[in-house]
Scaffold this motif. Structure first.
Motif, short mmCIF file in Angstrom:
data_model
loop_
_atom_site.label_atom_id
_atom_site.label_comp_id
_atom_site.label_asym_id
_atom_site.label_seq_id
_atom_site.Cartn_x
_atom_site.Cartn_y
_atom_site.Cartn_z
N TRP A 35 0.28 34.41 -4.69
CA TRP A 35 1.30 34.97 -3.82
C TRP A 35 1.96 36.17 -4.48
N TYR A 36 2.20 37.17 -3.66
CA TYR A 36 2.92 38.36 -4.06
C TYR A 36 4.04 38.58 -3.06
N ARG A 37 5.00 39.40 -3.42
CA ARG A 37 6.08 39.69 -2.49
C ARG A 37 6.48 41.15 -2.58
N LEU A 46 3.89 40.49 -8.26
CA LEU A 46 3.31 39.17 -8.39
C LEU A 46 4.41 38.11 -8.38
N VAL A 47 4.15 37.04 -7.66
CA VAL A 47 5.03 35.87 -7.70
C VAL A 47 4.38 34.77 -8.53
N ALA A 48 3.18 34.38 -8.13
CA ALA A 48 2.46 33.33 -8.85
C ALA A 48 0.99 33.37 -8.47
N THR A 49 0.15 33.00 -9.43
CA THR A 49 -1.28 32.87 -9.18
C THR A 49 -1.79 31.56 -9.76
N ALA A 59 5.76 34.83 -12.26
CA ALA A 59 6.70 35.87 -12.62
C ALA A 59 7.89 35.22 -13.32
N ASP A 60 8.46 35.90 -14.30
CA ASP A 60 9.59 35.33 -15.02
C ASP A 60 10.74 34.97 -14.09
N SER A 61 10.90 35.74 -13.03
CA SER A 61 12.04 35.55 -12.13
C SER A 61 11.95 34.26 -11.31
N VAL A 62 10.77 33.66 -11.26
CA VAL A 62 10.62 32.44 -10.43
C VAL A 62 10.27 31.21 -11.26
N LYS A 63 10.04 31.39 -12.54
CA LYS A 63 9.68 30.25 -13.39
C LYS A 63 10.76 29.17 -13.33
N MET A 81 8.98 26.66 -3.04
CA MET A 81 10.07 27.50 -3.54
C MET A 81 11.38 26.71 -3.46
N ASN A 82 11.98 26.48 -4.61
CA ASN A 82 13.23 25.75 -4.68
C ASN A 82 14.32 26.64 -5.29
N SER A 83 15.56 26.21 -5.11
CA SER A 83 16.70 26.95 -5.66
C SER A 83 16.61 28.42 -5.30
N LEU A 84 16.34 28.69 -4.05
CA LEU A 84 16.15 30.07 -3.61
C LEU A 84 17.42 30.88 -3.74
N LYS A 85 17.22 32.15 -4.07
CA LYS A 85 18.31 33.09 -4.26
C LYS A 85 18.16 34.25 -3.27
#
Length: 119
Positions: A35-37, A46-49, A59-63, A81-85
Motif C-alpha cells: 500500500w502507498y498513499r 510507501l505505507v507498507a509492503t 513506513a516509520d510513520s505507521v509502525k 489501520m489503528n490509532s489513525l491520525k
C-alpha cells in the motif's frame, strides 16, 4: 490484471479502518504487494509492503499502528489501520508485482481509496 481496493472512508482520530485489495485476471502468482498513499500536493509514499514469503516493511510513520497481511491463494492484501491520525488522511493505493508467467512480472496499481481522519 486488475487490483480492486476497498475499505476506505471517514473516521475520527484514534479510530480504525481496514483496507482490502484483491488482484484478479491472468495471474500465475503474486510477488510483493503493498500500500502507498498520496496526500494533496505531495508525492506518493510507501505505507507498507509484504513479500510472498510474508516479510513486511513499514513506513516509520505507521509502525506500531498499521499491520499488513496477505492471502497468497486469493492474491489479496490487507491493511489494518489503528490509532489513525489526521496526518493519515490520503488516497491509499494498492500495488502488486504480478507474475503472469513463471518468470515474467509486471507492476500494477489499483485506483485508490480515500481515507479521511477527522480531528
Amino acid at each position: 490484471v486488475q487490483l480492486q481496493a476497498s475499505g476506505g472512508g471517514l473516521v475520527q482520530a484514534g479510530g480504525s479502518l481496514r483496507l482490502s485489495c484483491v488482484a484478479s485476471g491472468n495471474i500465475f502468482n503474486s510477488n510483493t504487494m503493498g500500500w502507498y498513499r498520496q496526500c494533496p500536493g505531495k508525492q506518493r509514499e510507501l505505507v507498507a509492503t509484504i513479500t510472498s514469503g510474508g516479510r513486511t516493511n513499514y513506513a516509520d510513520s505507521v509502525k506500531g499502528r498499521f499491520t499488513i497481511s496477505r492471502d497468497n491463494t486469493r492474491h489479496t492484501v490487507i491493511l489494518e489501520m489503528n490509532s489513525l491520525k489526521p496526518g493519515d488522511t490520503a488516497v491509499y493505493y494498492c500495488n502488486a508485482d504480478i507474475l503472469y508467467r513463471a518468470k515474467d512480472a509486471l507492476d500494477y496499481w489499483g485506483k485508490g481509496t480515500q481515507v479521511t481522519v477527522s480531528s
